[in-house]
Design a protein around this motif. Structure first.
Motif, PDB file in Angstrom:
ATOM      1  N   SER A 241       0.845  -1.191   0.000  1.00 28.36           N
ATOM      2  CA  SER A 241       0.000   0.000   0.000  1.00 28.36           C
ATOM      3  C   SER A 241       0.881   1.241   0.000  1.00 28.36           C
ATOM      4  O   SER A 241       1.884   1.285   0.718  1.00 28.36           O
ATOM      5  CB  SER A 241      -0.876   0.006   1.254  1.00 28.36           C
ATOM      6  N   ARG A 242       0.472   2.250  -0.767  1.00 30.15           N
ATOM      7  CA  ARG A 242       1.183   3.519  -0.712  1.00 30.15           C
ATOM      8  C   ARG A 242       0.803   4.299   0.540  1.00 30.15           C
ATOM      9  O   ARG A 242       1.474   5.267   0.897  1.00 30.15           O
ATOM     10  CB  ARG A 242       0.875   4.358  -1.955  1.00 30.15           C
ATOM     11  N   ASN A 243      -0.251   3.890   1.196  1.00 26.14           N
ATOM     12  CA  ASN A 243      -0.763   4.607   2.372  1.00 26.14           C
ATOM     13  C   ASN A 243      -1.061   3.665   3.535  1.00 26.14           C
ATOM     14  O   ASN A 243      -2.164   3.671   4.076  1.00 26.14           O
ATOM     15  CB  ASN A 243      -2.025   5.379   1.989  1.00 26.14           C
ATOM     16  N   PRO A 244      -0.094   2.858   3.946  1.00 25.20           N
ATOM     17  CA  PRO A 244      -0.406   1.874   4.988  1.00 25.20           C
ATOM     18  C   PRO A 244      -0.777   2.493   6.329  1.00 25.20           C
ATOM     19  O   PRO A 244      -1.573   1.898   7.068  1.00 25.20           O
ATOM     20  CB  PRO A 244       0.867   1.036   5.081  1.00 25.20           C
ATOM     21  N   LEU A 245      -0.259   3.666   6.652  1.00 26.83           N
ATOM     22  CA  LEU A 245      -0.653   4.294   7.915  1.00 26.83           C
ATOM     23  C   LEU A 245      -2.138   4.638   7.911  1.00 26.83           C
ATOM     24  O   LEU A 245      -2.822   4.510   8.929  1.00 26.83           O
ATOM     25  CB  LEU A 245       0.179   5.554   8.170  1.00 26.83           C
ATOM     26  N   TYR A 246      -2.649   5.061   6.752  1.00 24.28           N
ATOM     27  CA  TYR A 246      -4.067   5.406   6.657  1.00 24.28           C
ATOM     28  C   TYR A 246      -4.933   4.144   6.646  1.00 24.28           C
ATOM     29  O   TYR A 246      -6.033   4.138   7.204  1.00 24.28           O
ATOM     30  CB  TYR A 246      -4.330   6.279   5.436  1.00 24.28           C
ATOM     31  N   VAL A 247      -4.451   3.084   6.040  1.00 24.77           N
ATOM     32  CA  VAL A 247      -5.142   1.794   6.115  1.00 24.77           C
ATOM     33  C   VAL A 247      -5.249   1.378   7.583  1.00 24.77           C
ATOM     34  O   VAL A 247      -6.303   0.942   8.051  1.00 24.77           O
ATOM     35  CB  VAL A 247      -4.411   0.720   5.276  1.00 24.77           C
ATOM     36  N   GLY A 248      -4.149   1.538   8.307  1.00 28.88           N
ATOM     37  CA  GLY A 248      -4.150   1.208   9.732  1.00 28.88           C
ATOM     38  C   GLY A 248      -5.125   2.061  10.522  1.00 28.88           C
ATOM     39  O   GLY A 248      -5.823   1.559  11.415  1.00 28.88           O
ATOM     40  N   LEU A 249      -5.190   3.348  10.219  1.00 32.52           N
ATOM     41  CA  LEU A 249      -6.145   4.223  10.917  1.00 32.52           C
ATOM     42  C   LEU A 249      -7.582   3.771  10.686  1.00 32.52           C
ATOM     43  O   LEU A 249      -8.412   3.814  11.607  1.00 32.52           O
ATOM     44  CB  LEU A 249      -5.990   5.667  10.453  1.00 32.52           C
ATOM     45  N   LEU A 250      -7.885   3.339   9.468  1.00 33.13           N
ATOM     46  CA  LEU A 250      -9.246   2.859   9.192  1.00 33.13           C
ATOM     47  C   LEU A 250      -9.526   1.543   9.910  1.00 33.13           C
ATOM     48  O   LEU A 250     -10.656   1.307  10.362  1.00 33.13           O
ATOM     49  CB  LEU A 250      -9.473   2.740   7.686  1.00 33.13           C
ATOM     50  N   ALA A 251      -8.515   0.686  10.037  1.00 36.11           N
ATOM     51  CA  ALA A 251      -8.685  -0.548  10.816  1.00 36.11           C
ATOM     52  C   ALA A 251      -8.949  -0.207  12.282  1.00 36.11           C
ATOM     53  O   ALA A 251      -9.822  -0.804  12.925  1.00 36.11           O
ATOM     54  CB  ALA A 251      -7.450  -1.440  10.684  1.00 36.11           C
ATOM     55  N   LEU A 252      -8.211   0.768  12.810  1.00 35.96           N
ATOM     56  CA  LEU A 252      -8.442   1.206  14.191  1.00 35.96           C
ATOM     57  C   LEU A 252      -9.849   1.764  14.347  1.00 35.96           C
ATOM     58  O   LEU A 252     -10.550   1.456  15.317  1.00 35.96           O
ATOM     59  CB  LEU A 252      -7.404   2.261  14.582  1.00 35.96           C
ATOM     60  N   TYR A 253     -10.277   2.585  13.405  1.00 39.48           N
ATOM     61  CA  TYR A 253     -11.620   3.170  13.414  1.00 39.48           C
ATOM     62  C   TYR A 253     -12.670   2.055  13.524  1.00 39.48           C
ATOM     63  O   TYR A 253     -13.543   2.098  14.394  1.00 39.48           O
ATOM     64  CB  TYR A 253     -11.811   3.961  12.127  1.00 39.48           C
ATOM     65  N   ALA A 254     -12.579   1.083  12.628  1.00 40.37           N
ATOM     66  CA  ALA A 254     -13.568  -0.006  12.630  1.00 40.37           C
ATOM     67  C   ALA A 254     -13.477  -0.819  13.913  1.00 40.37           C
ATOM     68  O   ALA A 254     -14.509  -1.200  14.487  1.00 40.37           O
ATOM     69  CB  ALA A 254     -13.350  -0.905  11.411  1.00 40.37           C
TER      70      ALA A 254
ATOM     71  N   GLY B 127     -12.553  11.432   3.784  1.00 43.42           N
ATOM     72  CA  GLY B 127     -11.791  12.523   4.397  1.00 43.42           C
ATOM     73  C   GLY B 127     -10.296  12.299   4.271  1.00 43.42           C
ATOM     74  O   GLY B 127      -9.545  13.240   3.980  1.00 43.42           O
ATOM     75  N   LEU B 128      -9.857  11.063   4.469  1.00 38.38           N
ATOM     76  CA  LEU B 128      -8.436  10.755   4.288  1.00 38.38           C
ATOM     77  C   LEU B 128      -8.010  10.943   2.837  1.00 38.38           C
ATOM     78  O   LEU B 128      -6.951  11.522   2.562  1.00 38.38           O
ATOM     79  CB  LEU B 128      -8.140   9.320   4.718  1.00 38.38           C
ATOM     80  N   LEU B 129      -8.833  10.461   1.921  1.00 41.40           N
ATOM     81  CA  LEU B 129      -8.488  10.568   0.504  1.00 41.40           C
ATOM     82  C   LEU B 129      -8.393  12.035   0.072  1.00 41.40           C
ATOM     83  O   LEU B 129      -7.366  12.478  -0.449  1.00 41.40           O
ATOM     84  CB  LEU B 129      -9.511   9.823  -0.357  1.00 41.40           C
ATOM     85  N   TRP B 130      -9.445  12.798   0.292  1.00 44.81           N
ATOM     86  CA  TRP B 130      -9.493  14.187  -0.150  1.00 44.81           C
ATOM     87  C   TRP B 130      -8.579  15.085   0.688  1.00 44.81           C
ATOM     88  O   TRP B 130      -7.870  15.938   0.162  1.00 44.81           O
ATOM     89  CB  TRP B 130     -10.931  14.706  -0.089  1.00 44.81           C
ATOM     90  N   GLY B 131      -8.604  14.876   2.003  1.00 44.82           N
ATOM     91  CA  GLY B 131      -7.897  15.780   2.899  1.00 44.82           C
ATOM     92  C   GLY B 131      -6.414  15.546   3.027  1.00 44.82           C
ATOM     93  O   GLY B 131      -5.653  16.490   3.261  1.00 44.82           O
ATOM     94  N   ALA B 132      -5.971  14.291   2.866  1.00 39.97           N
ATOM     95  CA  ALA B 132      -4.565  13.974   3.111  1.00 39.97           C
ATOM     96  C   ALA B 132      -3.871  13.304   1.928  1.00 39.97           C
ATOM     97  O   ALA B 132      -2.796  13.721   1.520  1.00 39.97           O
ATOM     98  CB  ALA B 132      -4.447  13.086   4.350  1.00 39.97           C
ATOM     99  N   ILE B 133      -4.480  12.268   1.376  1.00 41.02           N
ATOM    100  CA  ILE B 133      -3.787  11.462   0.370  1.00 41.02           C
ATOM    101  C   ILE B 133      -3.565  12.230  -0.933  1.00 41.02           C
ATOM    102  O   ILE B 133      -2.443  12.236  -1.464  1.00 41.02           O
ATOM    103  CB  ILE B 133      -4.534  10.134   0.126  1.00 41.02           C
ATOM    104  N   LEU B 134      -4.587  12.870  -1.459  1.00 37.97           N
ATOM    105  CA  LEU B 134      -4.415  13.591  -2.726  1.00 37.97           C
ATOM    106  C   LEU B 134      -3.383  14.721  -2.606  1.00 37.97           C
ATOM    107  O   LEU B 134      -2.490  14.832  -3.462  1.00 37.97           O
ATOM    108  CB  LEU B 134      -5.757  14.085  -3.258  1.00 37.97           C
ATOM    109  N   PRO B 135      -3.421  15.548  -1.548  1.00 36.22           N
ATOM    110  CA  PRO B 135      -2.356  16.548  -1.404  1.00 36.22           C
ATOM    111  C   PRO B 135      -0.975  15.911  -1.188  1.00 36.22           C
ATOM    112  O   PRO B 135       0.032  16.409  -1.690  1.00 36.22           O
ATOM    113  CB  PRO B 135      -2.778  17.363  -0.176  1.00 36.22           C
TER     114      PRO B 135
END
Length: 155
Positions: free
Chosen positions: A89-102, A123-131
């Motif tokens: 994953s190019r964004n494993p920290l964000y994948v982890g955050l979503l696992a924590l969320y769930a 929110g992660l996609l638009w707010g963090a990943i795209l920038p």
């Protein structure tokens, strides 16, 4: 005063992109007075997801430290990580955050938080990943583009 090194310009700081939908969902559910009775399996799955988050994100942060690049969201990047979770994953920290969320939503028995999980993802996609992707393209150039063509954004 010297210029600060460039860094991603997030629209939303990643922990906020995840925390706000969780808290809104949980709060609305409590306000309405209806909770989710999902049984014992939710606790087991919830704890597994929290453990996955701890191991997965811990591994990522260890790689950041080893490569001496920014540990926190928004810090400047000096290395392209391609090993460990970054192979998948190019964004494993964000994948982890979503696992924590769930996981936390399941542990809390919160249907409201679970229903708003797609909002946290967006929110992660638009707010963090795209920038962040725009920043990495500008900062790292061709090596990042090559990595981007090989590794998926999520999993």
């Amino acid at each position: 005063m010297p210029d600060a090194p460039p860094s991603p310009r997030f629209r939303i700081w990643p922990p906020i992109a995840v925390a706000v939908p969780w808290l809104v969902g949980y709060g609305l559910e409590r306000l309405v007075g209806v909770s989710l009775d999902v049984g014992r399996w939710a606790g087991v799955v919830g704890w597994v997801l929290v453990a996955v988050f701890a191991v997965w994100n811990g591994w990522c942060l260890l790689l950041f430290a080893r490569h001496r690049t920014g540990l926190l969201p928004g810090q400047s990047t000096s290395a392209l990580l391609e090993s460990g979770p970054y192979r998948f994953s190019r964004n494993p920290l964000y994948v982890g955050l979503l696992a924590l969320y769930a996981g936390l939503a399941l542990l809390a028995g919160s249907w409201g938080a679970l229903v708003l999980l797609p909002l946290a993802w967006a929110g992660l996609l638009w707010g963090a990943i795209l920038p962040e992707e725009a920043y990495l393209r500008a900062e790292l150039g061709r090596p990042y583009e090559d990595y981007r063509s090989r590794v998926r954004r999520w999993l």
